[in-house]
Design a protein around this motif. Structure first.
Motif, PDB file in Angstrom:
ATOM      1  N   PHE A   1     -11.149   6.964  -4.231  1.00  0.00           N
ATOM      2  CA  PHE A   1      -9.926   6.218  -3.904  1.00  0.00           C
ATOM      3  C   PHE A   1     -10.347   5.185  -2.867  1.00  0.00           C
TER       4      PHE A   1
ATOM      5  N   TYR B   1     -10.250   0.606  -1.755  1.00  0.00           N
ATOM      6  CA  TYR B   1      -9.778  -0.743  -2.041  1.00  0.00           C
ATOM      7  C   TYR B   1     -10.775  -1.375  -3.011  1.00  0.00           C
TER       8      TYR B   1
ATOM      9  N   GLY C   1       3.279   6.972   2.972  1.00  0.00           N
ATOM     10  CA  GLY C   1       2.642   8.297   2.957  1.00  0.00           C
ATOM     11  C   GLY C   1       2.722   8.988   4.310  1.00  0.00           C
TER      12      GLY C   1
ATOM     13  N   PHE D   1      -1.907   9.087 -10.554  1.00  0.00           N
ATOM     14  CA  PHE D   1      -1.665   9.102  -9.116  1.00  0.00           C
ATOM     15  C   PHE D   1      -0.925  10.407  -8.821  1.00  0.00           C
ATOM     16  N   LEU D   2      -1.514  11.249  -8.013  1.00  0.00           N
ATOM     17  CA  LEU D   2      -0.976  12.603  -7.827  1.00  0.00           C
ATOM     18  C   LEU D   2       0.075  12.630  -6.735  1.00  0.00           C
ATOM     19  N   PRO D   3       1.071  13.498  -6.841  1.00  0.00           N
ATOM     20  CA  PRO D   3       1.970  13.681  -5.694  1.00  0.00           C
ATOM     21  C   PRO D   3       1.148  14.083  -4.463  1.00  0.00           C
TER      22      PRO D   3
ATOM     23  N   ASN E   1       0.847  -1.186   0.000  1.00  0.00           N
ATOM     24  CA  ASN E   1       0.000   0.000   0.000  1.00  0.00           C
ATOM     25  C   ASN E   1       0.884   1.239   0.000  1.00  0.00           C
TER      26      ASN E   1
ATOM     27  N   LEU F   1       4.488   9.279  -4.431  1.00  0.00           N
ATOM     28  CA  LEU F   1       3.977  10.260  -3.462  1.00  0.00           C
ATOM     29  C   LEU F   1       4.753  11.568  -3.515  1.00  0.00           C
TER      30      LEU F   1
ATOM     31  N   GLY G   1      -8.018   3.739   4.097  1.00  0.00           N
ATOM     32  CA  GLY G   1      -6.818   3.571   4.922  1.00  0.00           C
ATOM     33  C   GLY G   1      -6.699   4.591   6.034  1.00  0.00           C
ATOM     34  N   GLU G   2      -5.575   5.277   6.045  1.00  0.00           N
ATOM     35  CA  GLU G   2      -5.289   6.201   7.146  1.00  0.00           C
ATOM     36  C   GLU G   2      -5.014   7.618   6.664  1.00  0.00           C
ATOM     37  N   ASP G   3      -4.063   7.751   5.757  1.00  0.00           N
ATOM     38  CA  ASP G   3      -3.618   9.110   5.443  1.00  0.00           C
ATOM     39  C   ASP G   3      -4.633   9.863   4.575  1.00  0.00           C
ATOM     40  N   SER G   4      -5.181   9.215   3.548  1.00  0.00           N
ATOM     41  CA  SER G   4      -6.191   9.918   2.736  1.00  0.00           C
ATOM     42  C   SER G   4      -7.439  10.190   3.576  1.00  0.00           C
TER      43      SER G   4
ATOM     44  N   PRO H   1      -8.084   8.963  -9.061  1.00  0.00           N
ATOM     45  CA  PRO H   1      -6.613   9.030  -9.137  1.00  0.00           C
ATOM     46  C   PRO H   1      -6.005   7.641  -9.133  1.00  0.00           C
TER      47      PRO H   1
ATOM     48  N   ARG I   1       5.197  12.198   5.128  1.00  0.00           N
ATOM     49  CA  ARG I   1       4.561  13.433   5.606  1.00  0.00           C
ATOM     50  C   ARG I   1       5.206  13.889   6.922  1.00  0.00           C
TER      51      ARG I   1
HETATM   52  O1  TRH Z   1      -2.479   3.036   0.861  1.00  0.00           O
HETATM   53  P1  TRH Z   1      -3.451   2.891   1.953  1.00  0.00           P
HETATM   54  O2  TRH Z   1      -4.415   1.820   1.786  1.00  0.00           O
HETATM   55  O3  TRH Z   1      -2.670   2.671   3.293  1.00  0.00           O
HETATM   56  C1  TRH Z   1      -3.127   1.832   4.337  1.00  0.00           C
HETATM   57  C2  TRH Z   1      -3.261   2.626   5.603  1.00  0.00           C
HETATM   58  O4  TRH Z   1      -2.113   3.296   5.964  1.00  0.00           O
HETATM   59  C3  TRH Z   1      -3.713   1.710   6.699  1.00  0.00           C
HETATM   60  O5  TRH Z   1      -3.837   2.389   7.910  1.00  0.00           O
HETATM   61  C4  TRH Z   1      -2.718   0.597   6.833  1.00  0.00           C
HETATM   62  O6  TRH Z   1      -3.129  -0.262   7.827  1.00  0.00           O
HETATM   63  C5  TRH Z   1      -2.600  -0.116   5.521  1.00  0.00           C
HETATM   64  O7  TRH Z   1      -2.245   0.785   4.494  1.00  0.00           O
HETATM   65  C6  TRH Z   1      -1.587  -1.222   5.569  1.00  0.00           C
HETATM   66  O8  TRH Z   1      -4.293   4.281   2.122  1.00  0.00           O
HETATM   67  P2  TRH Z   1      -3.826   5.680   2.735  1.00  0.00           P
HETATM   68  O9  TRH Z   1      -3.458   5.533   4.159  1.00  0.00           O
HETATM   69  O10 TRH Z   1      -4.879   6.637   2.423  1.00  0.00           O
HETATM   70  O11 TRH Z   1      -2.531   6.056   1.934  1.00  0.00           O
HETATM   71  C7  TRH Z   1      -2.551   6.514   0.626  1.00  0.00           C
HETATM   72  C8  TRH Z   1      -1.503   7.584   0.447  1.00  0.00           C
HETATM   73  O12 TRH Z   1      -1.434   7.936  -0.930  1.00  0.00           O
HETATM   74  C9  TRH Z   1      -1.819   8.867   1.196  1.00  0.00           C
HETATM   75  O13 TRH Z   1      -0.606   9.434   1.668  1.00  0.00           O
HETATM   76  C10 TRH Z   1      -2.434   9.764   0.126  1.00  0.00           C
HETATM   77  C11 TRH Z   1      -1.613   9.346  -1.047  1.00  0.00           C
HETATM   78  N1  TRH Z   1      -2.153   9.607  -2.377  1.00  0.00           N
HETATM   79  C12 TRH Z   1      -1.489  10.510  -3.182  1.00  0.00           C
HETATM   80  O14 TRH Z   1      -0.499  11.125  -2.770  1.00  0.00           O
HETATM   81  N2  TRH Z   1      -1.926  10.720  -4.454  1.00  0.00           N
HETATM   82  C13 TRH Z   1      -3.014  10.086  -4.966  1.00  0.00           C
HETATM   83  O15 TRH Z   1      -3.374  10.304  -6.135  1.00  0.00           O
HETATM   84  C14 TRH Z   1      -3.701   9.168  -4.104  1.00  0.00           C
HETATM   85  C15 TRH Z   1      -4.926   8.437  -4.605  1.00  0.00           C
HETATM   86  C16 TRH Z   1      -3.246   8.941  -2.823  1.00  0.00           C
END
Ligand code: TRH
Length: 347
Positions: free
Chosen positions: A184, A186, A22, A229-231, A17, A52, A249-252, A210, A26
């Motif tokens: 965005f 799963y 992310g 997929f955006l920075p 993931n 990212l 997830g967590e960060d988005s 994205p 950050r």
């Molecule tokens: O990728 P994730 O599914 O991460 C997850 C979570 O961290 C979760 O808590 C953890 O248990 C698991 O992984 C293993 O979803 P999340 O957390 O939203 O992370 C996606 C990152 O991608 C976030 O920093 C936002 C970033 N992002 C971009 O920078 N550009 C994009 O275009 C998109 C769609 C996302």
């Protein structure tokens, strides 16, 4: 601090993931940008970081591949292991040889569950070495480690030009009745039915996806657009440009809250359905949790999403989302709490 900056090592293991990378990126950026810390990010897989933060090589964080060899003395003042990934044993041994042991933190996953405040900051002495690890829990409540939020967030948002953003990605100007949605998530078995409901909507719906490789499509009142997929910082812009954001997830999930727009959370599914308690814990603290519950449960595998019902609730959710963002932003952010936690122990 600039004369003698704090040195910080962050260890991150990327699974399948972007989230873990992310969060680490950050935090690393914030510690370097806002506190002048000299941060190294040790990461096992460069691919997510490249997406990212394509410009990460230009600093200020030093990104290092992991595993890789290092000098035994080359440890930092603050060591952060993300999500219980353990630093290499030789590094831990070297930590113990410092005249002042590093502040060692395990940065945990975010949860709104009540037990989090009780566990935040708890210590765990090393069984053999003179080292103590502390658990640092992000969270929503006062007694937790808070949420990641950059100091320049409001300024960036104020300067954001939604029309220019749309033009850049080849999207037509927004019509007054268009509902713009970012998506965005799963793999989600509820998505085909939701797409059907969107196509049947009276209101035109534009879905921006994205990182999705599908071709652009138009089905009755639904227009779907893939986006690259955006920075990370530009992903915020996407959230600002939309009326409703589907995140995961967590960060988005956290970014959607800062955006202050209605959102739908696809929580990371865990074994034993442990995620269900986390989902409900968040719904319990959100001021509009009761309004969100049925749709969010359905999006997370508990029932069938009723789009017309949720769409009718959207106008009421707007104010609650803004209010929630203001409430959270008034609390100290994660980086400031983490810095304070470390400085108290480095005195
Ligand atoms: O990728 P994730 O599914 O991460 C997850 C979570 O961290 C979760 O808590 C953890 O248990 C698991 O992984 C293993 O979803 P999340 O957390 O939203 O992370 C996606 C990152 O991608 C976030 O920093 C936002 C970033 N992002 C971009 O920078 N550009 C994009 O275009 C998109 C769609 C996302």
């Amino acid at each position: 601090m600039t004369n003698n900056p704090i040195r910080c090592d962050i260890f991150c293991v990327v699974v399948d993931n972007y989230g873990d990378a992310g969060v680490c990126w950050r935090l690393a950026r914030q510690l370097a940008d806002e506190y002048g810390w000299r941060v190294r990010l040790w990461i096992d897989n460069p691919v997510p970081l490249q997406l990212l933060a394509p410009d990460h090589a230009s600093g200020p964080v030093e990104v290092r591949p992991w595993p890789s060899p290092w000098l035994a003395t080359d440890t930092a003042d603050v060591v952060i292991e993300a999500f219980a990934c353990e630093p290499p044993p030789s590094y831990v041994e070297a930590m113990a040889t410092r005249s002042r042991p590093p502040v060692w933190l395990n940065l945990e996953y975010l949860s709104a569950e009540r037990w989090v405040a009780g566990c935040h900051g708890m210590s765990s002495p090393h069984p053999r070495l003179p080292l103590v690890k502390h658990f640092f829990f992000p969270g929503f409540a006062a007694g937790t480690g808070g949420l990641l939020r950059e100091r320049d967030y409001d300024v960036r948002r104020k300067d954001f030009d939604a029309a220019a953003f749309r033009a850049e990605f080849g999207l037509p100007a927004k019509s007054p009745d268009e509902l713009t949605i970012s998506l965005f998530s799963y793999e989600n078995p509820a998505l085909p039915a939701l797409m059907k409901a969107w196509a049947a909507s009276e209101r035109p719906i534009r879905v921006l996806r994205p990182g999705n490789g599908d071709a652009a499509s138009k089905t009755r009142n639904l227009s779907a657009h893939p986006l690259p997929f955006l920075p990370q910082r530009r992903y915020d812009e996407l959230l600002w440009a939309c009326d409703l954001n589907f995140v995961r997830g967590e960060d988005s999930f956290v970014r959607a809250q800062w955006a202050g727009k209605p959102f739908v959370w696809h929580i990371y599914p865990q074994a034993d359905d442990a995620h269900r308690a986390k989902l409900d814990a968040f719904l319990d603290i959100h001021p509009a949790g009761g309004q969100l519950k049925a749709f969010w449960h359905a999006w997370n595998g508990l029932g069938t999403p009723d789009w017309p019902d949720f769409a009718a609730r959207l106008p009421g959710l707007e104010g609650a989302s803004q209010q929630w963002a203001r409430t959270l932003a008034a609390r100290p952010d994660l980086a400031s709490k983490l810095v304070q936690f470390c400085l108290e122990r480095l005195k």
